[in-house]
Design an enzyme around this catalytic site. Sequence first.
Site, PDB file in Angstrom:
ATOM      1  N   HIS A 143     -37.508  34.019  -7.994  1.00  0.00           N
ATOM      2  CA  HIS A 143     -37.832  32.873  -8.865  1.00  0.00           C
ATOM      3  C   HIS A 143     -38.456  31.788  -7.994  1.00  0.00           C
ATOM      4  O   HIS A 143     -37.752  30.954  -7.424  1.00  0.00           O
ATOM      5  CB  HIS A 143     -36.550  32.386  -9.555  1.00  0.00           C
ATOM      6  CG  HIS A 143     -36.775  31.282 -10.542  1.00  0.00           C
ATOM      7  ND1 HIS A 143     -35.855  30.987 -11.535  1.00  0.00           N
ATOM      8  CD2 HIS A 143     -37.787  30.383 -10.701  1.00  0.00           C
ATOM      9  CE1 HIS A 143     -36.301  29.964 -12.248  1.00  0.00           C
ATOM     10  NE2 HIS A 143     -37.462  29.565 -11.748  1.00  0.00           N
ATOM     11  N   HIS A 164     -38.027  31.931 -18.407  1.00  0.00           N
ATOM     12  CA  HIS A 164     -37.080  30.842 -18.160  1.00  0.00           C
ATOM     13  C   HIS A 164     -36.279  30.621 -19.450  1.00  0.00           C
ATOM     14  O   HIS A 164     -36.852  30.578 -20.540  1.00  0.00           O
ATOM     15  CB  HIS A 164     -37.812  29.551 -17.833  1.00  0.00           C
ATOM     16  CG  HIS A 164     -38.366  29.476 -16.437  1.00  0.00           C
ATOM     17  ND1 HIS A 164     -39.183  30.427 -15.908  1.00  0.00           N
ATOM     18  CD2 HIS A 164     -38.187  28.533 -15.458  1.00  0.00           C
ATOM     19  CE1 HIS A 164     -39.505  30.082 -14.662  1.00  0.00           C
ATOM     20  NE2 HIS A 164     -38.913  28.938 -14.366  1.00  0.00           N
ATOM     21  N   HIS A 204     -42.167  29.465  -7.907  1.00  0.00           N
ATOM     22  CA  HIS A 204     -43.485  29.100  -8.433  1.00  0.00           C
ATOM     23  C   HIS A 204     -44.368  28.765  -7.242  1.00  0.00           C
ATOM     24  O   HIS A 204     -44.066  27.826  -6.499  1.00  0.00           O
ATOM     25  CB  HIS A 204     -43.377  27.890  -9.356  1.00  0.00           C
ATOM     26  CG  HIS A 204     -42.417  28.091 -10.494  1.00  0.00           C
ATOM     27  ND1 HIS A 204     -42.838  28.459 -11.760  1.00  0.00           N
ATOM     28  CD2 HIS A 204     -41.064  28.018 -10.561  1.00  0.00           C
ATOM     29  CE1 HIS A 204     -41.793  28.578 -12.550  1.00  0.00           C
ATOM     30  NE2 HIS A 204     -40.689  28.314 -11.855  1.00  0.00           N
ATOM     31  N   ASP A 239     -37.184  28.228  -6.605  1.00  0.00           N
ATOM     32  CA  ASP A 239     -37.903  27.604  -7.727  1.00  0.00           C
ATOM     33  C   ASP A 239     -39.164  26.860  -7.246  1.00  0.00           C
ATOM     34  O   ASP A 239     -40.237  27.447  -7.259  1.00  0.00           O
ATOM     35  CB  ASP A 239     -36.966  26.665  -8.507  1.00  0.00           C
ATOM     36  CG  ASP A 239     -37.358  26.492  -9.964  1.00  0.00           C
ATOM     37  OD1 ASP A 239     -38.277  27.156 -10.414  1.00  0.00           O
ATOM     38  OD2 ASP A 239     -36.701  25.687 -10.670  1.00  0.00           O
ATOM     39  N   ASP A 240     -39.006  25.606  -6.856  1.00  0.00           N
ATOM     40  CA  ASP A 240     -40.153  24.791  -6.388  1.00  0.00           C
ATOM     41  C   ASP A 240     -39.737  24.086  -5.097  1.00  0.00           C
ATOM     42  O   ASP A 240     -39.479  22.871  -5.098  1.00  0.00           O
ATOM     43  CB  ASP A 240     -40.513  23.749  -7.452  1.00  0.00           C
ATOM     44  CG  ASP A 240     -40.856  24.402  -8.778  1.00  0.00           C
ATOM     45  OD1 ASP A 240     -41.941  24.980  -8.892  1.00  0.00           O
ATOM     46  OD2 ASP A 240     -39.997  24.364  -9.690  1.00  0.00           O
ATOM     47  N   GLU A 278     -31.979  26.753 -18.864  1.00  0.00           N
ATOM     48  CA  GLU A 278     -32.076  25.769 -17.780  1.00  0.00           C
ATOM     49  C   GLU A 278     -31.715  24.413 -18.392  1.00  0.00           C
ATOM     50  O   GLU A 278     -30.682  23.840 -18.066  1.00  0.00           O
ATOM     51  CB  GLU A 278     -33.498  25.747 -17.196  1.00  0.00           C
ATOM     52  CG  GLU A 278     -33.714  24.724 -16.102  1.00  0.00           C
ATOM     53  CD  GLU A 278     -35.186  24.637 -15.635  1.00  0.00           C
ATOM     54  OE1 GLU A 278     -36.084  25.079 -16.363  1.00  0.00           O
ATOM     55  OE2 GLU A 278     -35.406  24.098 -14.533  1.00  0.00           O
TER      56      GLU A 278
END
Length: 342
Positions: free
Chosen positions: A17, A197, A19, A278-279, A200
């Site tokens: 996961h 997703h 991005h 994630d980021d 969340e």
Amino acid sequence: MSSFTDFIAGIPKAELHLHIEGTLEPELMVAIGRRNGVSLPYPDAEAARKAYNFSDLQSFLDIYYRSTAVLITEEDFYELTLAYLKKAASQQVRHAEIFFDPQSHTARGIKFETVIRGIERALVEANRTLDISTKLIMCILRHLSEREGLEMFDNALPWKHWIAGIGLDSAERGNPPEKFRTLFERAHQEGFLTVAHAGEEGGAASVRSTLDTLHVSRIDHGVHCMEDENLVDELVRTQIPLTVCPLSNIKLKVFNSMTQHNLKAMLQKGLCVTVNSDDPAYFGGYINENYIEAATALQLDRNDIIQLAKNSFIASSLSTVHKQLYLKEIDHYAFPTEQVTI
Ligand code: ADE
Ligand code: ZN
């Protein structure tokens, strides 16, 4: 570093996961922005980092899409992707399934071909020069219409040989999975891996409807599944993986603090949870920082870490043979003096 953090840092792991646009570190963002003549609302990288205080998912997405606008040439996407892969390989990520958001680029007039060629060139180079394998997952932006998503999907089909999966990201609230039923039917017909997703910012019902409507193989985040006992039982039985992102959840206020995160409770229930970043350029850490901060706050032990690392390969879309090789590698790493058989 303690021997436990060394143990975490060294264990072979997969990242599922991530991005790629979320790996744009402020320094690279400022450099690429200058190169391309794109102005940013920050005078320098330090100011950008200071501005990364988010109140929720939407407040993050507003900044994330704005920063993404510096990416224009094939070289930009190549540089961004290779920088992430070098970092991931240095943290013992052996396999990464990487999201990209083409609609955030095509909406600015960047050709899909420019984006995917740059990313793919970095993936090929990393496969050759670093000890890491990769797959690419094209995410559809859920705040846009399904018609726009389908257009993107059709435009991407000539590049299908480079795309392993289709995902769904961006604002969960107000954009339920039902909106993308047809698009995911198409993705299944074309033989793609599918992920989305859910849970969340949305509740357990969002996870449930994502599974029932889109029939995805993995849920990204999914932490709110814990509000529904029947759903948890089903997820334990089916072992549908949940790709949890601890630092993201704290920065976006899904939980107030890491000690309140439900990762350990999820593990104890027997859910197939994995840890991911994630980021990472926005949330204060790559995969090892996610493992270490969660382990410290939640008092995870060696067995929990081994389970999380094993889950990351089990939950991947690698072949059974490759999964077994990685699970064996983890056993050799964790129990070096024992004869391990699997
Ligand atoms: N796009 C990038 N990061 C995201 C996240 N955490 N949730 C939804 N969409 C995203
Ligand atoms: Zn995400």
